[in-house]
Write an enzyme that holds these catalytic residues in place. Structure first.
Site, mmCIF file in Angstrom:
data_model
loop_
_atom_site.group_PDB
_atom_site.id
_atom_site.type_symbol
_atom_site.label_atom_id
_atom_site.label_comp_id
_atom_site.label_asym_id
_atom_site.label_seq_id
_atom_site.Cartn_x
_atom_site.Cartn_y
_atom_site.Cartn_z
ATOM 1 N N CYS A 144 3.851 66.803 17.840
ATOM 2 C CA CYS A 144 3.361 67.527 16.652
ATOM 3 C C CYS A 144 3.483 66.673 15.394
ATOM 4 C CB CYS A 144 4.120 68.830 16.477
ATOM 5 S SG CYS A 144 5.900 68.625 16.248
ATOM 6 N N ASN A 298 -3.091 73.553 12.856
ATOM 7 C CA ASN A 298 -2.150 73.336 13.945
ATOM 8 C C ASN A 298 -2.723 72.295 14.906
ATOM 9 O OD1 ASN A 298 0.090 73.708 15.575
ATOM 10 N ND2 ASN A 298 -0.131 75.935 15.694
#
Ligand SMILES: *[C@@H]1O[C@H](CO)[C@@H](O)[C@H](O)[C@H]1NC(C)=O
Length: 330
Positions: A144, A298
């Site tokens: 991430c 995201n």
């Protein structure tokens, strides 16, 4: 009353009652098949598959009752089946935490702080300015941090250099390693990625494509460089001014709870903490129906959320949003 009308009324009320009742087996099967098709998931054994289906069914019931509250105006966001709907809450939390952000021992020497003399835009969405690339998917790799970092660098490349680029997460995963407090698919942090890029530059996604695992560092080509990076003071006024003045900003949040089955709307998550574990990208902010929100990109693909994005309540210090905010300096 006319018998036909009575029939019609009873038919309609019957339909309404049916709609309000628990999901039928057919509905569950149909949702499950769609889920398997869209996520391309398969399970080791029939036993595992039926265990997953049972968890899926439980989540589906949570989603249904949550969405009934949404219809009544009692909650501000909707839920839906996502790629995580076959996981228990604990498993989802483990998934996010396994990929957690690492803390750097030092802060940047550049600290961005709101200047109260400046007026900031009431709302902004950098997607409308060509400063945000398509939604990517980190998959089963705890990377991430690299997606968050490429996101704000892609923003600065477009906005400052006038050069829209898609940048390589794999380059960061393979090369910006432990000396930058980054651990490939086992977590990392955005400032470490920026520091690496300030020394070596970064390649394009096309030239150094995503593998979903850590591999050997290859110095290919550098298409984008930065001078340094700045950390944003831990308050939402500073974050808002930075988003308004600078562009998309890398942030960390606690993603362990309600994001699992998030579909759309403004997320007010009463259960998330201030322990940040997931790197994402703020691409704007606004207000709707009396609620201020952040628009966040995201890296869970576009099957999830609002086509890969979510909106989080703003000015509540929600989910640790101010604790790891930073951006690259060109
Ligand atoms: C804001 O404006 C006041 C008055 O002009 C000035 O004294 C102050 O230095 C300014 N603050 C910043 C951070 O620029």
């Amino acid at each position: 009353m006319n018998p036909q009308l009575i029939l019609l009324i009873s038919l309609i009320s019957c339909l309404i009652v049916t709609a309000c009742q628990a999901l039928t087996d057919d509905e569950i099967t149909s949702e499950w098949n769609t889920f398997l098709e869209r996520t391309k998931k398969s399970y080791r054994s029939p036993v595992e598959a039926s265990r997953r289906l049972a968890i899926f069914k439980e989540n589906l019931e949570t989603i249904e009752s949550h969405n009934a509250l949404f219809e009544q105006g009692k909650v501000t966001y909707k839920m839906a089946v996502t790629q995580f709907t076959d996981l228990t809450k604990e498993e989802f939390s483990q998934y996010v935490n396994k990929f957690k952000l690492s803390q750097r021992p030092k802060q940047s020497e550049n600290i961005y702080k709101a200047n109260p003399n400046l007026t900031v835009a009431a709302e902004i969405d950098w997607r409308n300015y060509g400063a945000v690339t398509y939604v990517k998917n980190q998959g089963q790799c705890g990377s991430c941090w690299s997606f968050s970092a490429t996101g704000s660098m892609e923003g600065q490349s477009a906005l400052v250099n006038g050069q829209p680029l898609v940048l390589s997460e794999q380059n960061l995963i393979d090369c910006a390693t432990s000396q930058y407090e980054n651990y490939g698919c086992n977590g990392g942090n955005m400032d470490g990625a920026f520091e690496y890029v300030s020394y070596y530059g970064i390649d394009s996604e096309e030239d150094y494509p995503y593998l979903e695992y850590q591999s050997d560092c290859e110095q290919r080509e550098s298409v984008f460089r930065i001078r340094s990076y700045a950390d944003i003071e831990h308050n939402e006024q500073s974050l808002q001014q930075a988003v308004s003045e600078i562009g998309p900003i890398s942030i960390g949040i606690d993603a362990t709870n309600e994001l699992q089955n998030y579909a759309s709307g403004i997320l007010i998550d009463q259960t998330c903490s201030q322990q940040v574990n997931h790197g994402v990208l703020v691409v704007g902010y606004g207000s709707e129906g009396g609620y201020d929100y952040w628009i966040i990109k995201n890296s869970w693909g576009d099957y999830w959320g609002e086509s890969g994005y979510f909106r989080l309540i703003r000015n509540y210090n929600a989910c640790g949003i101010t604790l790891m905010a930073s951006y690259p300096i060109i």
